[in-house]
Design a protein around this motif. Structure first.
Motif, PDB file in Angstrom:
ATOM      1  N   GLU A 269       0.817  -1.219   0.000  1.00 38.70           N
ATOM      2  CA  GLU A 269       0.000   0.000   0.000  1.00 38.70           C
ATOM      3  C   GLU A 269       0.847   1.264   0.000  1.00 38.70           C
ATOM      4  N   GLY A 270       0.486   2.184  -0.888  1.00 40.35           N
ATOM      5  CA  GLY A 270       1.179   3.466  -0.961  1.00 40.35           C
ATOM      6  C   GLY A 270       2.536   3.395  -1.621  1.00 40.35           C
ATOM      7  N   ARG A 271       2.929   2.212  -2.047  1.00 34.01           N
ATOM      8  CA  ARG A 271       4.256   2.040  -2.649  1.00 34.01           C
ATOM      9  C   ARG A 271       4.192   1.710  -4.130  1.00 34.01           C
ATOM     10  N   LEU A 272       3.056   1.198  -4.569  1.00 35.11           N
ATOM     11  CA  LEU A 272       2.873   0.879  -5.981  1.00 35.11           C
ATOM     12  C   LEU A 272       2.057   1.970  -6.660  1.00 35.11           C
ATOM     13  N   THR A 273       2.576   2.540  -7.725  1.00 29.91           N
ATOM     14  CA  THR A 273       1.780   3.424  -8.565  1.00 29.91           C
ATOM     15  C   THR A 273       1.479   2.663  -9.850  1.00 29.91           C
TER      16      THR A 273
END
Length: 611
Positions: A269-273
């Protein structure tokens, strides 16, 4: 390693200490004990075995009702598990009472000095030198005596100390070994781990090196060993006591295996765009100029984290075209190649308190290396001391065998490989879009694997009930997976499980194959499948009972093995995560069918805070 708790307040100390010790028994269960003060006297009770054995003793030999106390659950490092060696320990005159986690490296020299001075020792422990030193250097002032003795101790240790001359006070020290103060309403707590305190408080302060905490009925005072006042920077704990609940599961290990889809999702979470990976924790490091100065990456870890590190090595070497070496933490400090500012050192530890890994980190930093910690505890010693930290966000892991720690550590290593490759435009840049797409689906694929394999693995585990040996084979990343699968079976089911690179079997270890011996053949890497099939045929020709683990649709493997376990097919770099699930389940069910305590394997503890 061992667990320490303490309490001072208005409530019954012994009931709170027993409750806290119950939450810490994963740190050690060779023996347990407590000391309770009612101001007039301090009484000690201790027993060999687990917390339940101590509770049983207290039913027979009740302890006085008091509002101050310390407790301990032990994993033996010096001296056999016994009542005599159990903590708390004291000097012969019982002036000072001590519980201790860690190692006093110079205890032999201190013990010889004290014996020469007339002190008597009754245990085999290194801990016993501490109360004797306190008695020997007693100044008449509890805190001043402690300050005088602490500099004499070499090693890593956490201590909680009581004194019969000042029975309303507990003094706590942490030196390279975790010990936490918990703040309550007109009460205070001590613990080696946050997990013991969440029923009572979420406001904590980790005692730092060179500090002593003085807990008494009027409050908490923290100061340095040389007497300077410290204003504690209190922290609010994010975890909840429900995170530590076993819920509907029979064991923490099964709960933590089942939790993996959720924990991997939290790690991502919050690390993959859509097209990239973001690790803001590394922003200062992630410049092309910085990264191009690195000539080598070293990954350092122990146990299961070491196996995760080997997966990281194979991925990073492919993606970055840099040499990557993986070292066992306990070896790295003493046996490593050249280290300088051109080395990037990645240290991995679930707890962030593994003593060997902390020593390796210290060695790396002493040689000018940039360091990244991968840990599940963002306020751990490892996180505080590394230049950069990436948290796995996997929630508490209370079973001694690591499961979700392993899969989330590999997940972080994959993210790190991508972001490093993006920054330097490494040769693996073209692989990144597919890897990101597959990482997005990873929690669902792990969930699918649990559904596909759990019942079948439970049935196969019955085969292990009367077995003493079992082999796992694989090639490439499957060999790494075999190492981790063998470790799980060793620690949980007490099976003599060995992992071999498939192609090496004929170079000696084929001699161990006898009719009916179980062999788990891992075949998840497509480019190695033909060679793996040849190796399986060689083993089948010796009448081994072979269980294949492969991806859905692989009929070639199913035709030559006795049983087959299918798992979803994902990116080759992600297969060590997905394929770990059936091996974790096998270890769990094999351990339970053989009648063992899978959460607390014999001779093992969760957080190895001694070297």
């Amino acid at each position: 390693m061992s667990g320490i708790v303490g309490y001072i307040g208005k409530s019954s100390a012994h009931s709170i200490i027993l409750d806290c010790l119950t939450h810490l028994d994963y740190r050690g269960y060779d023996s347990a004990g407590l000391a309770i003060s009612n101001i007039k006297t301090i009484e000690i009770r201790k027993e060999k075995g687990r917390i339940e054995d101590l509770k049983a003793l207290l039913e027979i030999e009740p302890i006085n009702i008091g509002n101050i106390g310390i407790g301990h659950t032990r994993w033996a490092s010096h001296g056999i598990p016994s009542v005599a060696n159990a903590h708390p320990l004291c000097d012969v005159e019982e002036k000072y009472i001590v519980v201790h986690n860690g190692i006093i490296e110079n205890y032999r020299a201190l013990k010889n000095m004290l014996i020469h001075e007339g002190h008597t020792f009754t245990t085999e422990t290194d801990t016993e030198v501490i109360p004797n030193l306190l008695a020997h250097f007693d100044t008449g002032d509890f805190a001043e005596t402690v300050k005088k003795v602490v500099p004499l101790l070499k090693g890593s240790f956490a201590l909680a100390i009581m004194s019969k001359s000042q029975p309303d006070t507990i003094i706590a020290i942490s030196q390279e070994n975790p010990l936490i103060i918990g703040y309550g309403e007109n009460e205070a707590f001590l613990s080696s781990d946050i997990s013991a305190l969440l029923s009572y408080t979420k406001e904590i302060y980790p005692i730092k090196n060179g500090e002593i905490a003085i807990l008494h009925s009027t409050g908490i005072n923290v100061q340095t060993v040389d007497g300077k006042e410290v204003k504690p920077d209190k922290i609010i704990v994010e975890w909840d006591k429900d995170d530590f609940s076993m819920k509907e599961y029979d064991h923490y290990m099964l709960k933590e295996i089942i939790e993996q889809p959720k924990e991997i999702k939290k790690t991502l979470e919050g690390r993959l765009t859509e097209n990239s990976v973001e690790l803001p924790e590394l922003n200062k490091l992630l410049t092309q100029e910085n990264l191009q100065s690195f000539k080598k990456i070293d990954i350092v870890a122990s146990g299961t984290a070491y196996h995760a590190g080997i997966v990281g090595k194979k991925v990073m070497e492919t993606m970055l075209n840099l040499p990557v070496e993986v070292s066992i933490s306990s070896e790295f400090r003493y046996e490593h190649g050249p280290l300088n500012e051109h080395n990037l050192v990645i240290v991995i530890s679930q707890s962030g308190e593994t003593a060997d890994t902390l020593s390796a980190l210290k060695e790396a930093k002493a040689n000018g290396c940039q360091t990244i910690a991968i840990t599940n505890r963002k306020r751990s010693n490892l996180a505080r001391k590394a230049d950069y930290t990436i948290c796995t966000n996997a929630g508490p892991e209370l079973a001694v065998p690591a499961t979700k720690a392993y899969t989330t550590q590999i997940t972080v290593l994959l993210l790190l490989a991508i972001v490093l490759t993006e920054t330097i435009n490494g040769p693996g840049i073209e692989r990144i879009p597919e890897m990101i797409k597959e990482l997005e689906q990873l929690p669902d694929e792990v969930e699918k694997t649990l559904i596909m394999t759990q019942d079948a693995i439970d049935q196969f585990a019955q085969v292990t009930e009367d077995q003493e040996s079992l082999f796992l084979i694989g090639r490439g990343l499957d060999y790494v997976l075999a190492l981790e699968g063998a470790l799980k079976l060793q620690e949980v089911a007490y099976l003599h499980a060995d992992a071999y690179a498939s192609g090496e079997m004929k170079h000696g270890t084929m001699a161990l194959i006898t009719p009916g011996v179980p062999v788990i053949a891992l075949s998840t890497q497509k480019h190695l499948r033909d060679k793996t099939i040849s190796n399986i045929r060689e083993i089948k020709a010796r009448d081994a009972f072979v269980i294949g683990v492969t991806t859905v649709g692989d009929d070639d493997i199913s035709e030559i093995v006795d049983e087959v376990m299918y798992i979803p097919e994902v990116h080759p770099f992600l297969m060590p995560i997905v394929a770990a699930i059936p091996l974790q389940l096998l270890a769990y069910y094999a351990g339970t069918v053989r009648g063992f305590d899978v959460d607390r394997p014999r001779n093992l503890a969760k957080s190895l805070t001694v070297e």
